[in-house]
Scaffold this active site. Sequence first.
Site, mmCIF file in Angstrom:
data_model
loop_
_atom_site.group_PDB
_atom_site.id
_atom_site.type_symbol
_atom_site.label_atom_id
_atom_site.label_comp_id
_atom_site.label_asym_id
_atom_site.label_seq_id
_atom_site.Cartn_x
_atom_site.Cartn_y
_atom_site.Cartn_z
ATOM 1 N N GLY A 10 0.816 -1.218 0.000
ATOM 2 C CA GLY A 10 0.000 0.000 0.000
ATOM 3 C C GLY A 10 0.841 1.254 0.000
ATOM 4 N N PHE A 11 0.157 2.354 0.111
ATOM 5 C CA PHE A 11 0.804 3.666 0.064
ATOM 6 C C PHE A 11 1.797 3.834 1.228
ATOM 7 C CE2 PHE A 11 -0.171 8.014 1.949
ATOM 8 C CZ PHE A 11 0.872 8.659 1.301
ATOM 9 N N ILE A 12 1.315 3.795 2.466
ATOM 10 C CA ILE A 12 2.224 4.014 3.602
ATOM 11 C C ILE A 12 3.186 2.824 3.747
ATOM 12 C CG2 ILE A 12 2.398 4.437 6.092
ATOM 13 C CD1 ILE A 12 -0.402 5.668 6.020
ATOM 14 N N ASP A 32 0.364 -8.627 1.537
ATOM 15 C CA ASP A 32 -0.700 -7.788 0.968
ATOM 16 C C ASP A 32 -1.562 -8.615 0.029
ATOM 17 O OD1 ASP A 32 -2.046 -5.508 -0.482
ATOM 18 O OD2 ASP A 32 -0.605 -4.368 0.701
ATOM 19 N N GLY A 37 -3.796 -1.731 -2.583
ATOM 20 C CA GLY A 37 -2.378 -1.475 -2.837
ATOM 21 C C GLY A 37 -2.090 -1.763 -4.299
ATOM 22 N N LEU A 77 -0.514 -2.678 8.928
ATOM 23 C CA LEU A 77 -1.096 -1.563 8.178
ATOM 24 C C LEU A 77 -2.217 -2.015 7.248
ATOM 25 C CD1 LEU A 77 1.486 -0.178 9.262
ATOM 26 C CD2 LEU A 77 1.811 0.846 7.019
ATOM 27 N N ALA A 118 -1.703 0.322 12.973
ATOM 28 C CA ALA A 118 -2.098 1.573 12.302
ATOM 29 C C ALA A 118 -3.557 1.854 12.596
ATOM 30 C CB ALA A 118 -1.881 1.449 10.796
ATOM 31 N N TYR A 150 -15.992 2.100 9.966
ATOM 32 C CA TYR A 150 -14.519 2.164 9.899
ATOM 33 C C TYR A 150 -13.973 2.686 11.224
ATOM 34 C CZ TYR A 150 -9.867 3.751 8.335
ATOM 35 O OH TYR A 150 -8.516 3.975 8.197
ATOM 36 N N LYS A 154 -11.694 0.507 13.846
ATOM 37 C CA LYS A 154 -10.343 0.925 14.261
ATOM 38 C C LYS A 154 -10.296 1.110 15.781
ATOM 39 C CE LYS A 154 -7.782 1.254 10.471
ATOM 40 N NZ LYS A 154 -6.493 0.566 10.293
HETATM 41 P P1 NAD Z 1 -3.541 1.601 1.319
HETATM 42 O O1 NAD Z 1 -4.882 1.207 0.827
HETATM 43 O O2 NAD Z 1 -2.572 2.071 0.307
HETATM 44 O O3 NAD Z 1 -2.891 0.438 2.178
HETATM 45 C C1 NAD Z 1 -3.623 -0.610 2.754
HETATM 46 C C2 NAD Z 1 -3.056 -1.891 2.197
HETATM 47 O O4 NAD Z 1 -3.733 -2.989 2.808
HETATM 48 C C3 NAD Z 1 -3.265 -2.027 0.683
HETATM 49 O O5 NAD Z 1 -2.036 -2.348 0.070
HETATM 50 C C4 NAD Z 1 -4.285 -3.148 0.545
HETATM 51 O O6 NAD Z 1 -4.131 -3.889 -0.648
HETATM 52 C C5 NAD Z 1 -3.993 -3.962 1.798
HETATM 53 N N1 NAD Z 1 -5.143 -4.758 2.212
HETATM 54 C C6 NAD Z 1 -6.452 -4.390 2.290
HETATM 55 N N2 NAD Z 1 -7.203 -5.419 2.694
HETATM 56 C C7 NAD Z 1 -6.355 -6.468 2.883
HETATM 57 C C8 NAD Z 1 -6.534 -7.794 3.300
HETATM 58 N N3 NAD Z 1 -7.752 -8.280 3.611
HETATM 59 N N4 NAD Z 1 -5.454 -8.590 3.367
HETATM 60 C C9 NAD Z 1 -4.206 -8.125 3.056
HETATM 61 N N5 NAD Z 1 -3.974 -6.861 2.652
HETATM 62 C C10 NAD Z 1 -5.035 -6.049 2.581
HETATM 63 O O7 NAD Z 1 -3.775 2.728 2.440
HETATM 64 P P2 NAD Z 1 -2.728 3.466 3.385
HETATM 65 O O8 NAD Z 1 -3.122 4.896 3.347
HETATM 66 O O9 NAD Z 1 -1.334 3.085 3.059
HETATM 67 O O10 NAD Z 1 -3.153 2.895 4.811
HETATM 68 C C11 NAD Z 1 -2.324 2.074 5.607
HETATM 69 C C12 NAD Z 1 -2.909 1.997 7.013
HETATM 70 O O11 NAD Z 1 -2.949 3.286 7.606
HETATM 71 C C13 NAD Z 1 -4.341 1.464 7.089
HETATM 72 O O12 NAD Z 1 -4.477 0.657 8.233
HETATM 73 C C14 NAD Z 1 -5.187 2.710 7.251
HETATM 74 O O13 NAD Z 1 -6.402 2.454 7.928
HETATM 75 C C15 NAD Z 1 -4.253 3.565 8.083
HETATM 76 N N6 NAD Z 1 -4.531 4.999 7.939
HETATM 77 C C16 NAD Z 1 -4.110 5.701 6.838
HETATM 78 C C17 NAD Z 1 -4.374 7.061 6.758
HETATM 79 C C18 NAD Z 1 -3.923 7.892 5.599
HETATM 80 O O14 NAD Z 1 -4.104 9.100 5.661
HETATM 81 N N7 NAD Z 1 -3.319 7.359 4.551
HETATM 82 C C19 NAD Z 1 -5.082 7.699 7.773
HETATM 83 C C20 NAD Z 1 -5.522 6.956 8.859
HETATM 84 C C21 NAD Z 1 -5.215 5.615 8.950
#
Ligand code: NAD
Length: 326
Positions: A10-12, A32, A37, A77, A118, A150, A154
């Site tokens: 994913g992104f982070i 993942d 992602g 994450l 996360a 959501y 969380k």
């Molecule tokens: P993202 O969607 O890019 O990353 C989430 C990753 O989880 C993705 O790569 C996705 O393919 C994977 N995923 C989803 N469901 C899955 C599953 N069942 N099994 C395996 N992998 C799975 O989003 P992100 O922004 O990188 O978020 C990462 C974490 O940070 C998450 O937990 C999100 O809730 C939390 N978060 C992010 C933000 C933000 O601003 N980006 C804010 C608050 C919380």
Amino acid sequence: MTHLITGGGGFIGSHLADHLLADTDNDVLLLDDFSTGAETNIEHLRDHSRVEVLRADVRDRNAVFDAVGRADLVYHLAAAVGVQRIVENPLASLQTNLEGTENVLEAAAEDGTPTFLASSSEVYGKSENVPFSETDDVVYGRTTAPRWGYATAKATDEFLALAYHDERDLPVVVGRYFNIVGPRQTGQYGMVIPTFVDQALAGEDLTVYGDGTQTRSFTHVADAVEITHELLETESAHGEVFNVGAPNPTSINELAERVIDLTDSGSEITHISFEEAYDEDFEEPDQREPDVTKLRETLGWAPEPDLDRILSDVIEERTDREVPAR
Ligand code: NAD
């Protein structure tokens, strides 16, 4: 040291992998299912000798136990993210965000493997008590509005993590991310900055939901991953919850104007209602701003507000690339 990142595609997660790999003592496992992602996020890591990609679902207990069993540190994450996705697929989102987390925590507790969870500023719900402090009460909407699923999932993840800490001695730290942004974030699931930048670069109108006076605090992903790693390695942080963000409340109207300025675009700003964008049950919190006193006291620093750096990095990444259809 082997680091497991669930949601590593994913992104982070992909930025966290880059950050960890800068230290040659680190190996990284990326788990993942690539539901949100993108393979492109980790394309540059495919042939890396210290990276292994595990394509699996966090709801798959065996896969999670195998992966966690190989790790010295775990960053959980993986989650169903993005307001739009949650509203459209509430069931799968809840299952991923609840069952997936319980699998990771239970597996980590077997060997006491330090784990970062996360969480999200969404946990504060529609509290108006800004800036939000970790000890503040939270305020949620009704259960018939999927958006709050959501936030409550969380929040339940946080309860679980803290219970594993207290009852099973799991060294776990919870980080509540506040609008983490930067290169590689997709606009596909309702994320505002990549969406605005793509619209501005294409000369289209920037679509602001609501009247645009709602504010958010944007944080560069580079700061977020550094803090994530440091928190997990700080023993005094274990068993604690931290806001992870830069306190810089920016209205969505201001954000749209800044994107237009920095891209030198001729785009205009249009407003559409939240009901039109989502559904009539939709509620959007007005303000999101972290109090980072606890983070600063624990790590000695907190991210500085720098919207222009964030926007410049995203604009640079998205200029000259093929923009996927929305
Ligand atoms: P993202 O969607 O890019 O990353 C989430 C990753 O989880 C993705 O790569 C996705 O393919 C994977 N995923 C989803 N469901 C899955 C599953 N069942 N099994 C395996 N992998 C799975 O989003 P992100 O922004 O990188 O978020 C990462 C974490 O940070 C998450 O937990 C999100 O809730 C939390 N978060 C992010 C933000 C933000 O601003 N980006 C804010 C608050 C919380």
